[in-house]
Design a protein around this motif. Structure first.
Motif, PDB file in Angstrom:
ATOM      1  N   HIS A  14      56.659  11.108  -8.746  1.00 50.44           N
ATOM      2  CA  HIS A  14      55.918  12.348  -8.498  1.00 50.44           C
ATOM      3  C   HIS A  14      56.340  13.388  -9.539  1.00 50.44           C
ATOM      4  CE1 HIS A  14      54.607  10.552  -4.770  1.00 50.44           C
ATOM      5  NE2 HIS A  14      55.865  10.238  -4.529  1.00 50.44           N
ATOM      6  N   SER A  50      61.862   9.730  -4.371  1.00 53.12           N
ATOM      7  CA  SER A  50      60.447  10.004  -4.124  1.00 53.12           C
ATOM      8  C   SER A  50      60.212  10.401  -2.672  1.00 53.12           C
ATOM      9  CB  SER A  50      59.589   8.782  -4.471  1.00 53.12           C
ATOM     10  OG  SER A  50      59.611   8.539  -5.856  1.00 53.12           O
ATOM     11  N   ALA A  51      60.858   9.697  -1.756  1.00 54.92           N
ATOM     12  CA  ALA A  51      60.716  10.015  -0.334  1.00 54.92           C
ATOM     13  C   ALA A  51      61.257  11.407  -0.031  1.00 54.92           C
ATOM     14  CB  ALA A  51      61.428   8.964   0.518  1.00 54.92           C
ATOM     15  N   LEU A  54      58.844  14.083  -1.389  1.00 57.31           N
ATOM     16  CA  LEU A  54      57.686  14.269  -0.512  1.00 57.31           C
ATOM     17  C   LEU A  54      58.072  15.037   0.748  1.00 57.31           C
ATOM     18  CD1 LEU A  54      55.908  10.819  -0.899  1.00 57.31           C
ATOM     19  CD2 LEU A  54      55.197  13.036  -1.847  1.00 57.31           C
ATOM     20  N   GLN A  57      58.377  18.664  -0.245  1.00 59.02           N
ATOM     21  CA  GLN A  57      57.043  19.234  -0.425  1.00 59.02           C
ATOM     22  C   GLN A  57      56.422  19.576   0.930  1.00 59.02           C
ATOM     23  OE1 GLN A  57      53.824  16.657  -1.849  1.00 59.02           O
ATOM     24  NE2 GLN A  57      53.479  18.167  -3.465  1.00 59.02           N
ATOM     25  N   ALA A  58      56.559  18.689   1.906  1.00 56.64           N
ATOM     26  CA  ALA A  58      56.026  18.942   3.245  1.00 56.64           C
ATOM     27  C   ALA A  58      56.714  20.141   3.888  1.00 56.64           C
ATOM     28  CB  ALA A  58      56.184  17.698   4.119  1.00 56.64           C
ATOM     29  N   ARG A  70      56.972  12.484   7.188  1.00 49.34           N
ATOM     30  CA  ARG A  70      57.927  12.242   6.099  1.00 49.34           C
ATOM     31  C   ARG A  70      59.328  11.940   6.638  1.00 49.34           C
ATOM     32  NH1 ARG A  70      53.836  11.481   2.918  1.00 49.34           N
ATOM     33  NH2 ARG A  70      53.101  13.237   1.711  1.00 49.34           N
ATOM     34  N   ASN A  73      59.911   8.298   7.523  1.00 50.26           N
ATOM     35  CA  ASN A  73      59.942   7.338   6.426  1.00 50.26           C
ATOM     36  C   ASN A  73      61.323   6.681   6.373  1.00 50.26           C
ATOM     37  OD1 ASN A  73      60.108   6.014   3.934  1.00 50.26           O
ATOM     38  ND2 ASN A  73      58.843   7.525   2.907  1.00 50.26           N
TER      39      ASN A  73
END
Length: 88
Positions: A14, A50-51, A54, A57-58, A70, A73
């Motif tokens: 990302h 990456s997880a 994200l 970002q959330a 998220r 995950n």
């Protein structure tokens, strides 16, 4: 940019999290006695970063459902996540 090259055969990168990838990979490389990351180690680290990117970002968008998704995950690696407390 190097992580995004198809020949690197890495999980999804990302671009908005470039600094996070750079920092985490640098820290991991410094911890290695050979200053070298094996392909498997690099791939696993990229997946986890990456997880986390994200999830960050959330959290920034304050989207409760996306944040909860998220957090679930498995790559985030939260153990014993109590579903009853997710709204907090």
């Amino acid at each position: 940019m190097a992580l995004m090259k198809p020949e690197a055969q890495l999980p999804t990168i990302h671009p908005f999290a470039a600094v996070l990838y750079q920092d985490e990979l640098f820290n991991l490389q410094e911890q290695s006695s050979l200053y070298y990351l094996a392909p498997e180690e690099l791939s696993t680290t990229v997946e986890k970063v990456s997880a986390v990117a994200l999830l960050n970002q959330a959290l920034e968008t304050e989207d409760l459902e996306l944040t909860q998704d998220r957090l679930r995950n498995p790559l985030i690696d939260f153990k014993n996540l109590d579903e009853a407390h997710l709204e907090r």
